[in-house]
Design an enzyme around this catalytic site. Structure first.
Site, PDB file in Angstrom:
ATOM      1  N   TYR A 101       1.288  13.935   1.220  1.00  0.00           N
ATOM      2  CA  TYR A 101       0.951  14.596   2.484  1.00  0.00           C
ATOM      3  C   TYR A 101       1.235  16.102   2.425  1.00  0.00           C
ATOM      4  CZ  TYR A 101       1.124   9.656   3.514  1.00  0.00           C
ATOM      5  OH  TYR A 101       0.932   8.298   3.447  1.00  0.00           O
ATOM      6  N   TYR A 152       6.294  17.461  11.702  1.00  0.00           N
ATOM      7  CA  TYR A 152       7.257  16.362  11.904  1.00  0.00           C
ATOM      8  C   TYR A 152       8.715  16.826  11.842  1.00  0.00           C
ATOM      9  CZ  TYR A 152       3.091  14.181   9.802  1.00  0.00           C
ATOM     10  OH  TYR A 152       1.816  13.836   9.460  1.00  0.00           O
ATOM     11  N   CYS A 198       0.251  33.537  11.095  1.00  0.00           N
ATOM     12  CA  CYS A 198       0.518  34.309  12.307  1.00  0.00           C
ATOM     13  C   CYS A 198       0.931  33.416  13.478  1.00  0.00           C
ATOM     14  CB  CYS A 198      -0.735  35.110  12.657  1.00  0.00           C
ATOM     15  SG  CYS A 198      -0.508  36.168  14.059  1.00  0.00           S
ATOM     16  N   GLU A 199       1.990  32.657  13.269  1.00  0.00           N
ATOM     17  CA  GLU A 199       2.539  31.818  14.337  1.00  0.00           C
ATOM     18  C   GLU A 199       4.033  31.733  14.101  1.00  0.00           C
ATOM     19  OE1 GLU A 199       0.747  28.250  15.573  1.00  0.00           O
ATOM     20  OE2 GLU A 199      -1.253  28.832  14.908  1.00  0.00           O
ATOM     21  N   ARG A 226       4.132  19.562   6.884  1.00  0.00           N
ATOM     22  CA  ARG A 226       5.109  18.553   7.283  1.00  0.00           C
ATOM     23  C   ARG A 226       6.298  19.120   8.063  1.00  0.00           C
ATOM     24  NH1 ARG A 226       7.745  15.441   4.735  1.00  0.00           N
ATOM     25  NH2 ARG A 226       7.228  13.645   5.987  1.00  0.00           N
ATOM     26  N   GLU A 235       0.831  -1.219   0.000  1.00  0.00           N
ATOM     27  CA  GLU A 235       0.000   0.000   0.000  1.00  0.00           C
ATOM     28  C   GLU A 235       0.859   1.259   0.000  1.00  0.00           C
ATOM     29  OE1 GLU A 235      -2.102  -0.323   3.679  1.00  0.00           O
ATOM     30  OE2 GLU A 235      -3.587  -1.690   2.882  1.00  0.00           O
ATOM     31  N   PRO A 236       1.662   1.476  -1.018  1.00  0.00           N
ATOM     32  CA  PRO A 236       2.533   2.652  -1.001  1.00  0.00           C
ATOM     33  C   PRO A 236       1.784   3.950  -1.277  1.00  0.00           C
ATOM     34  CG  PRO A 236       2.729   1.526  -3.092  1.00  0.00           C
ATOM     35  CD  PRO A 236       1.799   0.687  -2.256  1.00  0.00           C
ATOM     36  N   GLY A 237       2.160   4.984  -0.587  1.00  0.00           N
ATOM     37  CA  GLY A 237       1.604   6.310  -0.851  1.00  0.00           C
ATOM     38  C   GLY A 237       2.740   7.254  -1.214  1.00  0.00           C
TER      39      GLY A 237
HETATM   40  N1  LLP Z   1      -1.335   2.013   4.536  1.00  0.00           N
HETATM   41  C1  LLP Z   1      -1.739   2.450   5.743  1.00  0.00           C
HETATM   42  C2  LLP Z   1      -2.642   1.622   6.529  1.00  0.00           C
HETATM   43  C3  LLP Z   1      -1.285   3.684   6.222  1.00  0.00           C
HETATM   44  O1  LLP Z   1      -1.663   4.102   7.418  1.00  0.00           O
HETATM   45  C4  LLP Z   1      -0.416   4.467   5.419  1.00  0.00           C
HETATM   46  C5  LLP Z   1       0.056   5.771   5.882  1.00  0.00           C
HETATM   47  C6  LLP Z   1      -0.044   3.978   4.153  1.00  0.00           C
HETATM   48  C7  LLP Z   1      -0.520   2.732   3.753  1.00  0.00           C
HETATM   49  C8  LLP Z   1       0.859   4.727   3.230  1.00  0.00           C
HETATM   50  O2  LLP Z   1       2.124   4.902   3.767  1.00  0.00           O
HETATM   51  P1  LLP Z   1       3.306   5.569   2.889  1.00  0.00           P
HETATM   52  O3  LLP Z   1       3.692   4.597   1.811  1.00  0.00           O
HETATM   53  O4  LLP Z   1       2.795   6.837   2.346  1.00  0.00           O
HETATM   54  O5  LLP Z   1       4.387   5.768   3.891  1.00  0.00           O
HETATM   55  N2  LLP Z   1       1.414  12.525   7.116  1.00  0.00           N
HETATM   56  C9  LLP Z   1       2.621  11.777   7.368  1.00  0.00           C
HETATM   57  C10 LLP Z   1       2.505  10.337   6.924  1.00  0.00           C
HETATM   58  C11 LLP Z   1       1.336   9.611   7.548  1.00  0.00           C
HETATM   59  C12 LLP Z   1       1.209   8.214   7.024  1.00  0.00           C
HETATM   60  C13 LLP Z   1      -0.062   7.590   7.483  1.00  0.00           C
HETATM   61  N3  LLP Z   1      -0.293   6.276   7.004  1.00  0.00           N
HETATM   62  C14 LLP Z   1       3.779  12.486   6.672  1.00  0.00           C
HETATM   63  O6  LLP Z   1       3.573  13.533   6.072  1.00  0.00           O
HETATM   64  O7  LLP Z   1       4.923  12.031   6.762  1.00  0.00           O
END
Ligand code: LLP
Length: 417
Positions: free
Chosen positions: A370, A314, A341-342, A310, A272-274
């Site tokens: 993200y 983080y 304004c922060e 981000r 499940e890559p994002g």
């Molecule tokens: N599958 C599940 C169940 C997840 O919770 C996530 C991400 C992914 C897949 C995708 O993960 P990836 O391949 O993108 O790492 N907002 C944060 C990242 C939060 C990720 C949440 N879950 C950031 O900007 O670093």
């Protein structure tokens, strides 16, 4: 895909100076070629796996449609993401989430998608709703493998202390319950250990744990059809290098091939890559409103944590460049700050850049994941537009919001008028 021509940053063949002139700033700009390169890299590295794009990383419909057309499925985490994923044309959809409402579950059941179930309560709810709808729902259980990836604590999700997944000690019992409940067909195991992971060891550990579990589930008479290892592969935000999608495959596929020999069933590998699909496809282009020599050399730009949270959330590092002065030598050290304004609204600290002046364009790299999805209208700032570049053509794929959009959902009770 991002290159310099005559000192000006180009996305593919399009000058970002031209885009800023035509459309204004701030602007999220995505390279279609880069997106397709990433998608193809996954497909060739994992030819037999099912790849589900994690919609949470970037839910722009155009980008999702490109990803869907390459044969990816989708991981969705809410009713809204399910709605958008359907519109984008994804076929295989897994409905994830640790706190789905009954309405969301009903929506997913009616849409015929698979579920990753995160708790015993949810197991009962899905079973009840499936029975009411007269259908059988294929599910995986999201398990918490209690593995610690070396990443930022806010994005480590497979720890024992994390809110996600069924605790490892309760997993067998939960599968037994899933087998006993009506209208459920438990066919998968799901885990996700965290995000921006650059070390493959935790993935290998997690995969081995999933295989240990399949062995036990087979003894219970279950036939597991997929093992979903989640997302989490990191990208190279700093320019210091990062393992590639291909290297990722080389580290986990041999484990998969070896361990599958012990099984009766042949579960398919799901991922499940994002971030690793969309992260490096996009820049956030922002204009300098003012330069000020204060405690530091502050460069005040027109995007802040309202558009890219981000760095603040983080302490994330994103490379930056002066997009209209790419051939100029470094002159000074600057800190890029937004208009919010922060005092925490800092996008990049102490960066060595050419001389920065009012009107210059600052490109913030690797903002495809993200980025826009985590934006807000804080401080009365409408969200910016998104643009797709394809060779020498560009397309607005999301209009900028207007001031009217800031108030479009508000109502004033009549007695206050
Ligand atoms: N599958 C599940 C169940 C997840 O919770 C996530 C991400 C992914 C897949 C995708 O993960 P990836 O391949 O993108 O790492 N907002 C944060 C990242 C939060 C990720 C949440 N879950 C950031 O900007 O670093």
């Amino acid at each position: 895909m991002f290159r310099v021509i005559d000192g000006i940053l180009h996305v593919e063949d399009v000058s970002v100076v031209e885009l800023a002139r035509e459309l204004g700033t701030p602007l999220y700009i995505t390279s279609k070629a880069k997106l397709e390169e990433n998608v193809e890299a996954y497909k060739s590295a994992f030819p037999n796996a099912e790849i589900l794009y994690a919609v949470k990383a970037n839910n722009n419909l155009t980008l999702m449609r490109i990803i869907a057309r390459h044969g990816f499925g989708a991981d969705v985490f809410s009713g809204g993401e399910l709605y958008m994923a359907k519109l984008a044309g994804f076929n295989e959809i897994l409905f994830n989430g640790n706190s789905k409402s009954d309405e969301e579950i009903e929506m997913g059941v009616r849409a015929g998608v698979k579920f990753s179930v995160d708790s015993l309560d949810e197991l009962h709810t899905v079973s009840n709703i499936a029975r009411e709808e007269g259908v059988e729902v294929e599910i995986a259980l999201r398990v918490n493998p209690d593995i610690s990836p070396k990443t930022h604590p806010k994005i480590a999700t497979g720890l024992r202390t994390s809110k996600f997944g069924i605790p490892w000690k309760d997993v067998i019992e939960a599968y037994q319950t899933a087998m006993d409940l009506p209208n459920l067909n438990p066919i998968g195991i799901h885990c996700h250990i965290g995000s921006q992971i650059k070390d493959f060891e935790p993935f290998v550990l997690a995969l081995n744990k999933l295989f240990d579990l399949v062995l036990k589930l087979e003894e219970m008479g279950l036939k597991i059809e997929f093992l979903d290892l989640g997302g989490g592969l990191g990208i190279d935000y700093t320019g210091e290098g990062c393992p590639t999608i291909e290297e990722f495959a080389k580290s986990i596929l041999p484990v998969y091939e070896e361990r599958i020999k012990d099984l009766k069933s042949m579960p398919k590998l799901w991922l499940e890559p994002g971030r690793s699909v969309v992260g490096n496809t996009t820049i956030l282009l922002t204009k300098v409103n003012a330069v000020k020599e204060g405690y530091k050399n502050f460069v005040a730009v027109d995007a802040g944590f309202n558009l890219l949270i981000r760095p603040v959330l983080y302490q994330a590092y994103h490379r930056v460049a002066v997009a209209n002065k790419m051939d100029k030598p470094v002159e000074d050290v600057y800190t890029i700050v937004g208009p919010i304004c922060e005092s925490g609204d800092v996008l990049a600290t102490d960066r060595r850049l050419p001389k920065v002046e009012k009107g210059d364009l600052i490109a913030i790299f690797d903002t495809g994941a993200y980025g826009f999805v985590m934006s807000s209208q804080y401080n009365g700032r409408p969200r910016c537009a998104e643009v797709l570049v394809d060779g020498d053509r560009w397309f607005v794929i999301r209009d900028a919001e207007s001031y009217g959009d800031l108030i479009s959902k508000q109502r004033i009770p009549s007695y206050i008028l």
